[in-house]
Write an enzyme that holds these catalytic residues in place. Structure first.
Site, PDB file in Angstrom:
ATOM      1  N   GLY A  96      24.872 -15.159  40.410  1.00  0.00           N
ATOM      2  CA  GLY A  96      23.449 -14.851  40.439  1.00  0.00           C
ATOM      3  C   GLY A  96      22.536 -15.778  39.677  1.00  0.00           C
ATOM      4  O   GLY A  96      21.388 -15.430  39.411  1.00  0.00           O
ATOM      5  N   GLY A 118      21.534 -18.368  41.102  1.00  0.00           N
ATOM      6  CA  GLY A 118      20.571 -18.441  42.222  1.00  0.00           C
ATOM      7  C   GLY A 118      19.968 -17.042  42.292  1.00  0.00           C
ATOM      8  O   GLY A 118      20.333 -16.181  41.512  1.00  0.00           O
ATOM      9  N   GLU A 152      24.341 -12.562  48.880  1.00  0.00           N
ATOM     10  CA  GLU A 152      25.657 -13.029  48.420  1.00  0.00           C
ATOM     11  C   GLU A 152      26.648 -11.864  48.389  1.00  0.00           C
ATOM     12  O   GLU A 152      27.769 -11.965  48.875  1.00  0.00           O
ATOM     13  CB  GLU A 152      25.551 -13.659  47.028  1.00  0.00           C
ATOM     14  CG  GLU A 152      24.865 -15.011  47.042  1.00  0.00           C
ATOM     15  CD  GLU A 152      24.846 -15.686  45.675  1.00  0.00           C
ATOM     16  OE1 GLU A 152      25.146 -15.027  44.669  1.00  0.00           O
ATOM     17  OE2 GLU A 152      24.533 -16.884  45.617  1.00  0.00           O
ATOM     18  N   LYS A 161      34.475 -21.736  34.161  1.00  0.00           N
ATOM     19  CA  LYS A 161      33.948 -20.433  34.569  1.00  0.00           C
ATOM     20  C   LYS A 161      34.849 -19.265  34.149  1.00  0.00           C
ATOM     21  O   LYS A 161      34.486 -18.111  34.329  1.00  0.00           O
ATOM     22  CB  LYS A 161      33.777 -20.387  36.104  1.00  0.00           C
ATOM     23  CG  LYS A 161      32.949 -21.527  36.690  1.00  0.00           C
ATOM     24  CD  LYS A 161      31.536 -21.496  36.176  1.00  0.00           C
ATOM     25  CE  LYS A 161      30.654 -22.611  36.702  1.00  0.00           C
ATOM     26  NZ  LYS A 161      30.412 -22.628  38.098  1.00  0.00           N
ATOM     27  N   ASP A 216      32.402 -18.893  48.022  1.00  0.00           N
ATOM     28  CA  ASP A 216      31.267 -19.075  47.113  1.00  0.00           C
ATOM     29  C   ASP A 216      31.749 -19.450  45.715  1.00  0.00           C
ATOM     30  O   ASP A 216      32.917 -19.233  45.362  1.00  0.00           O
ATOM     31  CB  ASP A 216      30.446 -17.767  47.039  1.00  0.00           C
ATOM     32  CG  ASP A 216      29.008 -18.002  46.578  1.00  0.00           C
ATOM     33  OD1 ASP A 216      28.692 -19.116  46.130  1.00  0.00           O
ATOM     34  OD2 ASP A 216      28.206 -17.058  46.664  1.00  0.00           O
ATOM     35  N   GLY A 217      30.858 -20.014  44.928  1.00  0.00           N
ATOM     36  CA  GLY A 217      31.137 -20.336  43.533  1.00  0.00           C
ATOM     37  C   GLY A 217      30.911 -19.111  42.655  1.00  0.00           C
ATOM     38  O   GLY A 217      30.625 -18.016  43.150  1.00  0.00           O
ATOM     39  N   ALA A 218      31.035 -19.292  41.344  1.00  0.00           N
ATOM     40  CA  ALA A 218      30.844 -18.177  40.406  1.00  0.00           C
ATOM     41  C   ALA A 218      30.299 -18.714  39.091  1.00  0.00           C
ATOM     42  O   ALA A 218      30.465 -19.890  38.770  1.00  0.00           O
ATOM     43  CB  ALA A 218      32.170 -17.474  40.161  1.00  0.00           C
ATOM     44  N   THR A 247      29.119 -26.087  43.722  1.00  0.00           N
ATOM     45  CA  THR A 247      30.497 -26.031  44.252  1.00  0.00           C
ATOM     46  C   THR A 247      30.463 -25.644  45.737  1.00  0.00           C
ATOM     47  O   THR A 247      31.151 -26.259  46.565  1.00  0.00           O
ATOM     48  CB  THR A 247      31.356 -25.023  43.448  1.00  0.00           C
ATOM     49  OG1 THR A 247      31.009 -25.098  42.071  1.00  0.00           O
ATOM     50  CG2 THR A 247      32.828 -25.289  43.624  1.00  0.00           C
TER      51      THR A 247
HETATM   52  C1  5RP Z   1      24.475 -18.537  42.734  1.00  0.00           C
HETATM   53  C2  5RP Z   1      25.809 -18.459  42.124  1.00  0.00           C
HETATM   54  C3  5RP Z   1      26.591 -19.740  42.035  1.00  0.00           C
HETATM   55  O1  5RP Z   1      27.699 -19.607  42.857  1.00  0.00           O
HETATM   56  C4  5RP Z   1      27.006 -19.979  40.638  1.00  0.00           C
HETATM   57  O2  5RP Z   1      25.836 -20.122  39.850  1.00  0.00           O
HETATM   58  C5  5RP Z   1      27.893 -21.227  40.512  1.00  0.00           C
HETATM   59  O3  5RP Z   1      27.151 -22.376  40.701  1.00  0.00           O
HETATM   60  P1  5RP Z   1      27.802 -23.817  40.592  1.00  0.00           P
HETATM   61  O4  5RP Z   1      28.811 -23.924  41.694  1.00  0.00           O
HETATM   62  O5  5RP Z   1      26.635 -24.745  40.763  1.00  0.00           O
HETATM   63  O6  5RP Z   1      28.439 -23.945  39.230  1.00  0.00           O
HETATM   64  O7  5RP Z   1      26.271 -17.421  41.746  1.00  0.00           O
HETATM   65  O8  5RP Z   1      23.854 -17.289  42.740  1.00  0.00           O
END
Ligand code: 5RP
Length: 223
Positions: free
Chosen positions: A95, A97, A103, A121, A81-83, A28
């Site tokens: 997390g 990643g 972050e 989510k 940021d995403g979650a 995202t």
């Molecule tokens: C990385 C994260 C990402 O934001 C989380 O995993 C969401 O990822 P995506 O947007 O691919 O669903 O927390 O540490």
């Protein structure tokens, strides 16, 4: 267009000229980086960016953004940021990643911290769908584990190939833990007061706003 891209584009509403923006990590966040680059080019904006991980650094460079080092940063206007999980009262789990420290550092120091996520989510409580990531000092991880084992069960995360332990860009190990039921505030405090713990993926009461998308329908959750 997929939901993750729709919500990344929505986050551009919060971008202002002459600002410094933190770039999150994940699919995202990657959409946000791509569309931020287009906006900067089209509107000739003066925007500097800072990366939350090696992945977002690579994306920033690929999209020719004006990237500055996190070590030079004194203030940050916006962090997007995403979650992995988000509750209705804006507590967040991140997390998947590895870069929990960077972050969290960007999220908590930014004037505005925005989460962009799709409906999948949303959870009633943190830890519903994923274990809790915890970044720990490598040298003393066994003792940190002994202390954390009083409250739950967990193990060191493996790397993508599964042949070694995952290491954050700060050089630490990552645990993934499932904890016994307790209030989130108490859990957050227990994790962060465990010696050797550097950071946790629980983002407790620091999100200003969450942009959520469900089949193209956008909902804005604010503090
Ligand atoms: C990385 C994260 C990402 O934001 C989380 O995993 C969401 O990822 P995506 O947007 O691919 O669903 O927390 O540490």
């Amino acid at each position: 267009m997929e939901d993750k891209e729709i919500i990344a584009i929505k986050a551009l509403d919060y971008v202002t000229d002459n600002s410094v923006i933190g770039l999150g990590t994940g699919s995202t966040a990657n959409f946000f980086i791509k569309h931020l680059a287009k906006k900067i080019k089209n509107e000739q904006l003066n925007i500097k960016v800072v990366a939350s991980s090696t992945v977002s650094e690579i994306e920033a460079i690929r999209n020719k953004l004006n990237l500055i080092g996190i070590d030079t940063l004194e203030t940050l206007d916006l962090y997007v940021d995403g979650a992995d999980e988000i509750t209705n009262n804006l507590n967040v789990l991140k997390g998947r990643g590895y870069d929990l420290v960077k972050e969290k550092m960007l999220a908590q120091s930014a004037d505005k911290f925005i989460i962009i996520a799709d409906q999948s989510k949303r959870v009633a409580g943190i830890g519903e769908n994923y274990p809790i990531p915890i970044e720990v000092l490598k040298s003393t991880w066994r003792l940190s584990k002994k202390i954390l084992d009083k409250y739950g069960k967990g193990s060191l995360r493996k790397n993508a190939a599964g042949d070694a332990y995952a290491i954050s860009s700060a050089g630490n190990y990552i645990f993934d833990y499932s904890f016994d039921a307790m209030p989130l505030r108490e859990l957050h405090e227990k994790i962060l007061t465990t010696p050797g713990v550097i950071e946790t993926g629980i983002f407790y009461e620091i999100t200003d706003c969450a942009l959520i998308v469900d089949n193209g329908q956008i909902e804005v959750l604010s503090k």
